[in-house]
Structures are given as C-alpha cells and as structure tokens.
Design an enzyme around this catalytic site. Structure first.
Site, PDB file in Angstrom:
ATOM      1  N   ASP A   8       1.919  11.196  10.994  1.00 12.87           N
ATOM      2  CA  ASP A   8       1.302  12.504  11.197  1.00 12.87           C
ATOM      3  C   ASP A   8       0.379  12.408  12.418  1.00 12.87           C
ATOM      4  O   ASP A   8       0.366  11.393  13.132  1.00 12.87           O
ATOM      5  CB  ASP A   8       0.584  12.992   9.927  1.00 12.87           C
ATOM      6  CG  ASP A   8      -0.719  12.249   9.633  1.00 12.87           C
ATOM      7  OD1 ASP A   8      -1.046  11.274  10.362  1.00 12.87           O
ATOM      8  OD2 ASP A   8      -1.422  12.641   8.680  1.00 12.87           O
ATOM      9  N   CYS A  65      -0.159   7.276   8.623  1.00 10.07           N
ATOM     10  CA  CYS A  65      -1.004   8.481   8.625  1.00 10.07           C
ATOM     11  C   CYS A  65      -2.449   7.981   8.750  1.00 10.07           C
ATOM     12  O   CYS A  65      -2.672   6.870   9.231  1.00 10.07           O
ATOM     13  CB  CYS A  65      -0.754   9.375   7.406  1.00 10.07           C
ATOM     14  SG  CYS A  65      -1.144   8.653   5.798  1.00 10.07           S
ATOM     15  N   THR A  67      -4.657   7.110   6.434  1.00 11.15           N
ATOM     16  CA  THR A  67      -4.865   5.966   5.540  1.00 11.15           C
ATOM     17  C   THR A  67      -3.590   5.185   5.244  1.00 11.15           C
ATOM     18  O   THR A  67      -3.666   4.071   4.713  1.00 11.15           O
ATOM     19  CB  THR A  67      -5.395   6.460   4.177  1.00 11.15           C
ATOM     20  OG1 THR A  67      -4.425   7.388   3.651  1.00 11.15           O
ATOM     21  CG2 THR A  67      -6.748   7.136   4.307  1.00 11.15           C
ATOM     22  N   HIS A  98       8.778 -10.336  -2.424  1.00  9.35           N
ATOM     23  CA  HIS A  98       8.831 -10.091  -3.871  1.00  9.35           C
ATOM     24  C   HIS A  98       9.428  -8.727  -4.220  1.00  9.35           C
ATOM     25  O   HIS A  98      10.139  -8.609  -5.218  1.00  9.35           O
ATOM     26  CB  HIS A  98       7.415 -10.136  -4.476  1.00  9.35           C
ATOM     27  CG  HIS A  98       6.859 -11.511  -4.617  1.00  9.35           C
ATOM     28  ND1 HIS A  98       5.704 -11.772  -5.322  1.00  9.35           N
ATOM     29  CD2 HIS A  98       7.289 -12.716  -4.150  1.00  9.35           C
ATOM     30  CE1 HIS A  98       5.443 -13.077  -5.272  1.00  9.35           C
ATOM     31  NE2 HIS A  98       6.382 -13.663  -4.562  1.00  9.35           N
ATOM     32  N   HIS A 134      12.557 -11.445  -9.321  1.00  9.18           N
ATOM     33  CA  HIS A 134      12.103 -10.336  -8.475  1.00  9.18           C
ATOM     34  C   HIS A 134      13.126  -9.202  -8.473  1.00  9.18           C
ATOM     35  O   HIS A 134      12.768  -8.028  -8.554  1.00  9.18           O
ATOM     36  CB  HIS A 134      11.824 -10.831  -7.055  1.00  9.18           C
ATOM     37  CG  HIS A 134      10.672 -11.790  -6.978  1.00  9.18           C
ATOM     38  ND1 HIS A 134       9.440 -11.498  -7.533  1.00  9.18           N
ATOM     39  CD2 HIS A 134      10.566 -13.025  -6.452  1.00  9.18           C
ATOM     40  CE1 HIS A 134       8.617 -12.520  -7.332  1.00  9.18           C
ATOM     41  NE2 HIS A 134       9.278 -13.460  -6.687  1.00  9.18           N
TER      42      HIS A 134
HETATM   43  C1  RB5 Z   1      -5.157  13.780   7.652  1.00 10.22           C
HETATM   44  O1  RB5 Z   1      -6.465  14.169   7.919  1.00 10.22           O
HETATM   45  C2  RB5 Z   1      -5.140  12.723   6.565  1.00 10.22           C
HETATM   46  O2  RB5 Z   1      -5.436  13.292   5.347  1.00 10.22           O
HETATM   47  C3  RB5 Z   1      -3.794  12.022   6.523  1.00 10.22           C
HETATM   48  O3  RB5 Z   1      -3.529  11.456   7.762  1.00 10.22           O
HETATM   49  C4  RB5 Z   1      -3.651  10.894   5.527  1.00 10.22           C
HETATM   50  O4  RB5 Z   1      -4.704   9.969   5.647  1.00 10.22           O
HETATM   51  C5  RB5 Z   1      -3.416  11.264   4.126  1.00 10.22           C
HETATM   52  O5  RB5 Z   1      -3.184  10.442   3.254  1.00 10.22           O
END
Ligand code: RB5
Length: 148
Positions: A8, A65, A67, A98, A134
């Site tokens: 994203d 993204c 996180t 695994h 596994h």
């Molecule tokens: C976008 O601001 C953020 O929410 C997205 O990139 C991601 O971290 C969501 O899990």
C-alpha cells in the site's frame, strides 16, 4: 525465480527499493502495486499478490504495508496462502523451513531497508524442510481452511 511484490502507500518507497535490489540479483519481479504515495487500501494489493501465488504465476510473494499486518491478513484469506508477518530474519527463515510460507510480510514503518533486504534474502533462499511433522501441521491448517 519469479516472485511477486505488493504494497500500500505506506510501503511504496521500500517496495521500489526492494524491486531494484531483487531485480539486480536476477529475480523476475512482478509488481502488483501500488506505486503511489496516495492513501490506498492494502486488501486490494494483497489479494492481487495472493491470487498470483495461489495460481502459481509467481513462486513466492512479498507484501508490505505500514506494519505488514493488514496486508498479511488480506493475503491469508486466499486459499492456499501462508503469509508470515516478520520483522527479523529468524522468523523469516523458519516461516519457510517449518511452515512453508509462500508470502512474507513486513512493515515499512517497522523495519528499515537493510533489515528488509536481509528478510527477503533469507525468505527467498530458505527451502521448506519437507519433514513429515511440519508437513502434517501444514496439512492440518489446510483442513481448517477446507472446513470453512
Ligand atoms: C495505513 O495507514 C496503515 O494502516 C497500513 O499501511 C497498515 O499498517 C495496516 O495494517
């Protein structure tokens, strides 16, 4: 090796750097976007990548993204996908060895470029162990999927 990558807006800069890095190493990279820094919805890019992995258009995938969590959740909704969200190389290695993960996810707001390079190198270079215990557990995960 053919690999796919998707992100994203939060992951655009890191994705562009990794595409360059991986292309120079000889990987054939299919980029499912976005190339934009304008806010976008990570399930869109996650589904495109996960479908390509499921359909074997690419062997393995990389999803980024902010996180790594949201795009990973989206990827894991596609049948046959095992998307692992990591922030260090031990988890990246064991996700392959695994769990036979087929998509690696991480956060551009969590890891820097050098750690991201180490994570993708480890993920792409580690084979599945093929050990019975596994594979049995992976088959059990597939059974859960099939019960839904
Ligand atoms: C976008 O601001 C953020 O929410 C997205 O990139 C991601 O971290 C969501 O899990």
């Amino acid at each position: 090796m053919k690999i796919g990558i998707a992100n994203d807006h939060a992951g655009t800069k890191l994705k562009l750097e990794l595409v360059e890095y991986l292309s120079k190493k000889g990987y054939e990279v299919t980029d499912f976007g976005t190339d934009s820094f304008t806010a976008s919805d990570y399930p869109v890019q996650g589904e495109l990548l996960a479908n390509a992995v499921r359909d074997k258009k690419v062997e393995l995938g990389i999803a980024i993204c902010g996180t790594g969590l949201g795009i990973g959740y989206a990827c894991n909704k596609v049948r046959g996908i095992r998307a692992a969200c990591v922030s260090e190389t031990t988890s990246a290695r064991l996700s392959r060895f695994h769990n036979n993960a087929n998509i690696i996810c991480f956060g551009a707001r969590i890891v820097g470029l050098e750690t991201a390079k180490d994570i993708v190198d480890t993920f792409l270079e580690t084979p599945f162990s093929n050990e019975e215990r596994h594979q049995r557990r992976i088959d059990m995960i597939t059974e859960i999927e099939e019960k839904q």
